[in-house]
Design an enzyme around this catalytic site. Structure first.
Site, PDB file in Angstrom:
ATOM      1  N   GLU A   1       1.022  -1.148  -0.027  1.00 53.44           N
ATOM      2  CA  GLU A   1      -0.184  -0.069  -0.042  1.00 53.44           C
ATOM      3  C   GLU A   1       0.851   1.213  -0.204  1.00 53.44           C
ATOM      4  OE1 GLU A   1      -2.226  -2.993   2.474  1.00 53.44           O
ATOM      5  OE2 GLU A   1      -0.309  -2.599   2.049  1.00 53.44           O
TER       6      GLU A   1
ATOM      7  N   ALA B   1      16.104 -43.502  -7.831  1.00 51.70           N
ATOM      8  CA  ALA B   1      17.393 -43.642  -8.005  1.00 51.70           C
ATOM      9  C   ALA B   1      17.935 -44.966  -8.253  1.00 51.70           C
ATOM     10  CB  ALA B   1      18.290 -43.246  -6.504  1.00 51.70           C
TER      11      ALA B   1
ATOM     12  N   SER C   1      21.338 -41.040  -8.860  1.00 49.84           N
ATOM     13  CA  SER C   1      20.153 -40.375  -9.387  1.00 49.84           C
ATOM     14  C   SER C   1      20.379 -39.243 -10.049  1.00 49.84           C
ATOM     15  CB  SER C   1      19.315 -39.882  -7.970  1.00 49.84           C
ATOM     16  OG  SER C   1      20.134 -38.773  -7.208  1.00 49.84           O
TER      17      SER C   1
END
Length: 355
Positions: A46, A156, A162
């Site tokens: 504001e 993985a 992974s």
């Protein structure tokens, strides 16, 4: 209000622990000023909108995505600024859930003779700040669990490799997911296996890094972990009372917090500590199958974000989560798909957990 929401979203990576708020000021369908909250400690939306306007604002309307504050915090009350500017009408999307503010801002404005309307585009305004609202109403963060999986639901290879199941576009989106989070949490087994950084890269966060959180009941965290050498803070939650381990990890740069209790109590206490002490609104869980499964089983995950790649890793690969056997369909975990999109060859699915 739609424009105000767009502006509020610009603070998605920077306002923590404050909510994301936008404001637009108009008169007779003409835009007079606009602004958004950029970061905690700086002027609210504001105030920025009022400063952006270069004309007399008496009789103007302010559209605000969240109820204006009426209390003195890091900054003065926004209600005072709106009243002082001569605003005659304020349209609010969502009422604040902060007990210090909720309803008080509206009461102050109406008491000053300002016409107040609420509820315009309330759903997207609430969605934008659901982590903040969770912390204010439930005393814990909103928890998203992120997983990158193969087509057969694996995260993985059997040996733990992974990198990388998903493509570069998906990984870029994960960075934005981290940037929008107050904290990123994982378990000690992931730290020992991958030595992750858990920081935000290639996204402008205005210098802010999410808090890094590790659950480490026996305090096996290595003092040389690379996340300790990065910007931002790392906090370890443990049930270990070994003072020598505590002191050594504190010297290495970690903050060690003792939390007691069984599995459910431990997890509950961690979430409440993150909300109360660290003001975490949105918590991103990036963990292995054991911790992710435990969080889901105890009803502590609110949303699943799944990146799925068109690859198959086979039966010996690691599952997305460990869960006990379900013997009745009544025990199943039900999800609601709320978003899906494609990143090159990968798909991203966002599910809310149905309670």
């Amino acid at each position: 209000m739609a424009r105000a929401l767009e502006l509020a979203d610009r603070g998605r990576f920077t306002t923590h622990p404050n909510p994301r708020v936008g404001c637009v000021i108009t008169r007779d369908e003409q835009f007079l000023g606009s602004g958004w909250h950029r970061r905690a400690g700086e002027p609210h939306a504001e105030i920025n909108a009022l400063s952006d306007a270069s004309c007399d604002l008496r009789g103007a309307t302010a559209y605000v995505t969240l109820e204006p504050c009426s209390h003195h915090g890091r900054t003065p009350p926004c209600t005072e600024a709106l009243i002082g500017a001569g605003i005659s009408r304020v349209v609010i999307a969502a009422q604040d859930r902060n007990p210090q503010v909720s309803g008080a801002g509206i009461k102050t404005l109406t008491g000053a003779g300002i016409r107040v309307e609420t509820g315009l585009m309330e759903q997207p305004a609430t969605e934008l700040n659901k982590g903040f609202f969770y912390r204010m109403t439930r005393g814990r963060p909103y928890v998203r669990a992120k997983s990158a999986i193969s087509l057969d639901g694996k995260t993985a290879l059997a040996g733990g490799v992974s990198r990388w199941i998903t493509g570069a576009a998906s990984r870029r989106d994960v960075q934005e997911l981290r940037a929008a989070s107050s904290a990123v949490m994982t378990g000690i087994n992931t730290v020992l296996a991958d030595d992750p950084r858990l920081n935000v890269r290639d996204v402008d966060t205005g210098g802010r890094q999410p808090l890094r959180v590790v659950l480490d009941r026996e305090l096996r965290f290595p003092p040389g972990a690379q996340m300790l050498g990065l910007d931002g803070s790392t906090v370890l939650f443990t049930r270990s009372e070994d003072k020598l381990l505590h002191e050594g990890l504190e010297r290495a740069g970690a903050c060690v917090r003792f939390v007691d209790g069984d599995e459910r109590d431990f997890l509950d206490s961690v979430l409440r500590e993150l909300a109360l002490t660290y003001e975490v609104n949105d918590l991103l869980l990036e963990a292995g199958a054991k911790l992710t499964g435990s969080m889901l089983r105890h009803g502590l995950i609110d949303e699943l974000v799944v990146y799925q790649a068109p690859v198959i890793l086979g039966g010996a690969a690691a599952d997305m989560m460990e869960l006990p056997a379900i013997t009745s369909m009544d025990e199943r975990h039900e999800l609601e798909l709320v978003d899906s999109r494609r990143f090159d060859e990968d798909w991203k699915f966002v599910y809310k957990i149905r309670r």
